[in-house]
Enzyme design. Structure first.
Site, mmCIF file in Angstrom:
data_model
loop_
_atom_site.group_PDB
_atom_site.id
_atom_site.type_symbol
_atom_site.label_atom_id
_atom_site.label_comp_id
_atom_site.label_asym_id
_atom_site.label_seq_id
_atom_site.Cartn_x
_atom_site.Cartn_y
_atom_site.Cartn_z
ATOM 1 N N ARG A 36 0.827 -1.218 0.000
ATOM 2 C CA ARG A 36 0.000 0.000 0.000
ATOM 3 C C ARG A 36 0.860 1.266 0.000
ATOM 4 O O ARG A 36 0.419 2.309 -0.480
ATOM 5 C CB ARG A 36 -0.921 0.005 1.219
ATOM 6 C CG ARG A 36 -2.129 -0.897 1.017
ATOM 7 C CD ARG A 36 -2.991 -0.936 2.239
ATOM 8 N NE ARG A 36 -4.326 -1.428 1.930
ATOM 9 C CZ ARG A 36 -5.263 -1.632 2.842
ATOM 10 N NH1 ARG A 36 -5.006 -1.393 4.114
ATOM 11 N NH2 ARG A 36 -6.446 -2.057 2.482
ATOM 12 N N GLY A 355 -6.533 -8.080 1.379
ATOM 13 C CA GLY A 355 -5.157 -8.409 1.742
ATOM 14 C C GLY A 355 -4.826 -9.881 1.606
ATOM 15 O O GLY A 355 -3.766 -10.236 1.085
HETATM 16 C C1 3PG Z 1 -8.536 -1.802 5.306
HETATM 17 O O1 3PG Z 1 -7.414 -2.289 5.519
HETATM 18 O O2 3PG Z 1 -9.537 -2.505 5.176
HETATM 19 C C2 3PG Z 1 -8.629 -0.321 5.148
HETATM 20 O O3 3PG Z 1 -7.415 0.296 5.426
HETATM 21 C C3 3PG Z 1 -9.728 0.213 6.043
HETATM 22 O O4 3PG Z 1 -9.477 -0.135 7.365
HETATM 23 P P1 3PG Z 1 -10.678 -0.535 8.320
HETATM 24 O O5 3PG Z 1 -11.274 -1.803 7.773
HETATM 25 O O6 3PG Z 1 -10.078 -0.690 9.685
HETATM 26 O O7 3PG Z 1 -11.671 0.605 8.246
#
Ligand code: 3PG
Ligand code: MG
Length: 399
Positions: A36, A355
């Protein structure tokens, strides 16, 4: 609707507030995946080359509205400085004196400097989209740019409430790229269009699954969430992860799929074990087999890999989010890796988000074969489900 781009904004000599998603995995102070961060570098470099002072702002983790050292962005500042090959000034608070002082020092240096603000979520007003906090953030800069596609599904102050404070606001290069590729899948996808949804929880993804049913020709469901479907179908699940209160949701997904003529594919066999352990004794069973006993289903089995790969073979558009099993633990990685390879073989557009799926595609060595790897998990799913992302909606349209 086209959004203003950073390329068209007057940023020379200006202070640019650049919202990025630097929510990266950190273990013992070390960044374990910097995708990222590197994905945002083109925007940072463009702004620096144009002579702007770049004020980077991000959240990290979920610190619940108060400072917590394990969620500090300091390690990201250090890493960013080495990636950029220039100093990054770290402000220990994202608003107030520390932020103002860091920006003033950067300006005094003659522009083309980078400041990284401490975690936005150390203030509870960030997640509440608070007006006063938004105004405090906005007072730091002249121009607003959002490159945080991964956070665009959150109506938080730094992506929503602060934006109207600016007469110059637009999307960064990463945001533009994400919207272009994901927009292609959303707009007029080449067919067959196959969605693959995995991961642990139905509850996280239920709305998206429902909206995907209106778009895809086939929907593959794997990973732990399949067990809520199996339970709803009265099948033996052992100690597999089930969301008891989501069985109705699973039933409605199944009946909506049928009503819309979408082929819904669930696993037919699985790898079961008593523990999520690299040394665990495993067995492959059909999903209907009561021999699961009190074991857990932790990966899809070979017949399922075959079934899913077949469903992908003639696909022209594929969207994949969420692993097929506990792929971080070796005996349960086979199914997810096989799906990564099946996606790589698709003759068409392949979009990977989230991810875990991105990590799987990297681990399988097929990342370069994908059309687009999104930096957003929830954001890409919500976008593809046809939902309006608050962070995109907040950016002014070109006309
Ligand atoms: C993520 O990794 O999903 C984004 O950065 C948003 O983070 P969050 O799900 O904690 O809002
Ligand atoms: Mg998330």
């Amino acid at each position: 609707m086209t959004k203003h781009s950073i390329r068209d904004l007057p940023i020379a000599g200006k202070v640019v507030f650049l919202r990025v998603d630097f929510n990266v995995p950190i273990k013992e102070g070390r960044i374990t995946d910097d995708t990222r961060i590197t994905a945002a570098l083109p925007t940072v470099r463009l702004a620096l080359d144009a002579g702007a002072t770049v004020v980077l702002a991000s959240h990290l983790g979920r610190p619940k509205g108060a400072p917590a050292p394990q969620f500090s962005l300091q390690p990201v500042a250090d890493h960013l400085a080495s990636l950029l090959g220039r100093p990054v000034t770290f402000a220990t608070d994202c608003i107030g004196d520390p932020a103002r002082a860091a920006i003033a020092a950067a300006r005094a240096d003659g522009g083309s400097r980078v400041v990284l603000l401490e975690n936005l979520r150390f203030h509870s007003e960030e997640e509440k989209n608070g007006a006063a906090f938004a105004a405090a953030l906005a007072s730091l800069a002249d121009v607003y740019v959002n490159d945080a596609f991964g956070a665009a599904h959150r109506a938080h102050a730094s992506v929503a409430a602060m934006v109207p404070h600016f007469t110059s606001a637009g999307a960064g290069l990463l945001m533009e790229k994400e919207l272009t590729y994901l927009g292609m899948a959303l707009g007029n996808p080449a067919r067959p269009f196959v969605g693959i949804i995995g991961g642990a929880k139905v509850s996280d993804k239920i709305e998206v699954i429902e909206s995907l049913l209106g778009r895809v020709d086939r929907l593959i469901i794997g990973g732990a969430m399949a067990y809520t479907f199996f339970k709803a179908l009265g099948m033996p699940v052992g100690r597999s992860l089930v969301e008891e209160d989501k069985q109705d949701a699973a039933r409605s997904v199944m009946s909506h799929a049928q009503a819309r003529g979408v082929q819904l594919l669930l696993p037919v066999d699985h790898v079961v074990a008593s523990a999520i352990d690299p040394g665990a004794e495993t067995a492959v069973l059909e999903v209907r087999d009561p021999a699961i006993g009190d074991r857990m289903g932790l990966d899809i089995g070979p017949a399922t890999v075959h079934l899913f790969a077949d469903a992908l073979a003639d696909a022209r558009t594929v969207v994949w989010n969420g692993p097929m099993g506990v792929f971080e633990v070796p005996p349960f990685a086979t199914g997810t890796m096989a799906i990564a390879r099946a996606c790589a073989a698709v003759q068409g557009t392949t979009i990977i988000g989230g991810g875990d799926s991105v990590a799987a595609v990297n681990a399988a060595g097929v990342a370069s074969k994908m059309t687009h790897i999104s930096t957003g998990g929830g954001a890409s799913l919500e976008f593809l489900g046809g939902q309006t992302l608050p962070g995109v909606a907040a950016l002014p349209d070109t006309k």
